[in-house]
Design a protein around this motif. Structure first.
Motif, short mmCIF file in Angstrom:
data_model
loop_
_atom_site.label_atom_id
_atom_site.label_comp_id
_atom_site.label_asym_id
_atom_site.label_seq_id
_atom_site.Cartn_x
_atom_site.Cartn_y
_atom_site.Cartn_z
N PHE A 19 0.87 -1.17 0.00
CA PHE A 19 0.00 0.00 0.00
C PHE A 19 0.91 1.22 0.00
CE2 PHE A 19 -2.45 -3.41 1.80
CZ PHE A 19 -3.69 -3.25 1.22
N THR A 20 0.87 2.00 -1.06
CA THR A 20 1.80 3.11 -1.23
C THR A 20 1.09 4.33 -1.81
OG1 THR A 20 3.86 3.81 -2.25
CG2 THR A 20 2.51 2.29 -3.52
N ILE A 24 3.63 -9.36 -6.95
CA ILE A 24 3.69 -8.14 -6.14
C ILE A 24 2.69 -7.15 -6.72
CG2 ILE A 24 5.11 -6.26 -5.29
CD1 ILE A 24 7.54 -8.06 -5.72
N ARG A 25 1.76 -6.73 -5.89
CA ARG A 25 0.75 -5.75 -6.33
C ARG A 25 0.91 -4.47 -5.53
NH1 ARG A 25 -4.80 -9.13 -7.26
NH2 ARG A 25 -3.84 -10.86 -8.37
N PHE A 26 0.60 -3.38 -6.18
CA PHE A 26 0.67 -2.07 -5.52
C PHE A 26 -0.72 -1.47 -5.47
CE2 PHE A 26 4.86 -2.88 -7.14
CZ PHE A 26 5.68 -2.47 -6.09
N VAL A 27 -1.12 -1.05 -4.29
CA VAL A 27 -2.41 -0.39 -4.10
C VAL A 27 -2.11 1.06 -3.77
CG1 VAL A 27 -4.51 -0.29 -2.71
CG2 VAL A 27 -3.49 -2.51 -3.28
N ARG A 28 -2.62 1.96 -4.57
CA ARG A 28 -2.37 3.39 -4.38
C ARG A 28 -3.21 3.92 -3.22
NH1 ARG A 28 1.75 2.49 -7.10
NH2 ARG A 28 1.57 2.40 -9.34
N VAL A 29 -2.54 4.58 -2.29
CA VAL A 29 -3.21 5.21 -1.15
C VAL A 29 -3.35 6.69 -1.48
CG1 VAL A 29 -3.03 5.72 1.31
CG2 VAL A 29 -2.21 3.54 0.43
N ARG A 30 -4.58 7.12 -1.65
CA ARG A 30 -4.81 8.51 -2.04
C ARG A 30 -4.63 9.49 -0.88
NH1 ARG A 30 -10.34 7.69 -3.98
NH2 ARG A 30 -9.98 5.49 -4.21
N SER A 31 -4.74 8.99 0.34
CA SER A 31 -4.69 9.89 1.50
C SER A 31 -3.33 9.83 2.19
CB SER A 31 -5.81 9.54 2.47
OG SER A 31 -5.73 8.18 2.82
N ARG A 32 -2.26 9.73 1.43
CA ARG A 32 -0.91 9.65 2.00
C ARG A 32 -0.58 10.87 2.84
NH1 ARG A 32 4.49 8.89 -1.60
NH2 ARG A 32 4.01 10.95 -2.37
N ARG A 33 -1.17 11.98 2.52
CA ARG A 33 -0.92 13.22 3.26
C ARG A 33 -1.25 13.07 4.75
NH1 ARG A 33 -3.75 17.04 4.98
NH2 ARG A 33 -3.25 19.23 5.06
N LEU A 34 -2.16 12.17 5.07
CA LEU A 34 -2.58 12.00 6.47
C LEU A 34 -1.49 11.41 7.37
CD1 LEU A 34 -6.23 10.74 5.95
CD2 LEU A 34 -5.47 13.03 6.60
N VAL A 35 -0.45 10.83 6.82
CA VAL A 35 0.61 10.26 7.65
C VAL A 35 1.82 11.16 7.76
CG1 VAL A 35 -0.09 7.89 7.18
CG2 VAL A 35 1.63 8.96 5.74
N GLU A 36 1.76 12.34 7.19
CA GLU A 36 2.91 13.24 7.25
C GLU A 36 3.00 13.91 8.61
OE1 GLU A 36 3.08 15.78 3.88
OE2 GLU A 36 3.00 14.08 2.50
N ALA A 37 4.23 14.11 9.07
CA ALA A 37 4.51 14.59 10.42
C ALA A 37 3.95 15.99 10.69
CB ALA A 37 6.01 14.59 10.68
N GLU A 38 3.83 16.82 9.68
CA GLU A 38 3.36 18.20 9.90
C GLU A 38 1.93 18.24 10.45
OE1 GLU A 38 1.82 19.24 5.41
OE2 GLU A 38 3.91 19.61 5.94
N LEU A 39 1.16 17.20 10.24
CA LEU A 39 -0.20 17.16 10.78
C LEU A 39 -0.25 16.76 12.24
CD1 LEU A 39 -2.11 15.47 7.82
CD2 LEU A 39 -2.02 17.88 8.42
N TYR A 40 0.84 16.22 12.75
CA TYR A 40 0.88 15.72 14.13
C TYR A 40 2.09 16.31 14.86
CZ TYR A 40 -2.15 12.46 11.77
OH TYR A 40 -3.14 11.92 11.00
N PRO A 41 1.99 17.57 15.30
CA PRO A 41 3.14 18.21 15.92
C PRO A 41 3.45 17.69 17.34
CG PRO A 41 1.27 19.69 15.96
CD PRO A 41 0.86 18.48 15.16
#
Length: 135
Positions: free
Chosen positions: A83-84, A112-129
């Motif tokens: 999942f990427t 090997i299959r790849f599933v696109r995660v559209r909400s990758r932005r939600l795991v970025e550190a800037e959202l969780y200070p």
């Protein structure tokens, strides 16, 4: 009072996350049974699998080791799902990983299959200070 509010919202967020994980696991398990017909599935959540850093090396080494086990023991055939959030083609990601980490070509790249995660932005550190290392 402020600390109590932070603790409360942290607990609420954790409860919501646990509930969401349960729902997602149920949905994925149902989809897996339909899509793979009983084949074992190993999934990895790695939103930046095409970056080429140390964490990516661990991911690709693990995938390569799983595939090496599959070639030795055909009864252990499995699908590997990553999942990427990366948008490169699967072939490009696999060849980049092979070159970057000096790995031989993946013996069963079609598994090997790849599933696109559209909400990758939600795991970025800037959202969780705060509390990023808690847990």
């Amino acid at each position: 009072m402020m600390m109590m509010s932070v603790v409360w919202w942290t607990l609420v967020a954790a409860a919501v996350a646990v509930g969401a994980v349960g729902v997602v696991r149920g949905v994925l398990a149902a989809r897996r049974r339909v899509r793979f017909g009983g084949t074992r599935v190993v999934g990895f959540f790695h939103p930046y699998c095409n970056s080429g850093g140390g964490g990516e090396r661990v991911l690709w080494q693990c995938i390569h080791a799983l595939q090496a086990m599959m070639t030795k023991d055909n009864r252990q055939a499995m699908e590997i799902v990553v999942f990427t959030g990366d948008t490169a083609s699967p072939e490009a990601m696999l060849s980049k990983a092979s070159r970057r980490f000096n790995l031989p070509e993946f013996p069963m790249a079609e598994r090997i299959r790849f599933v696109r995660v559209r909400s990758r932005r939600l795991v970025e550190a800037e959202l969780y200070p705060h509390f990023t290392m808690l847990g």
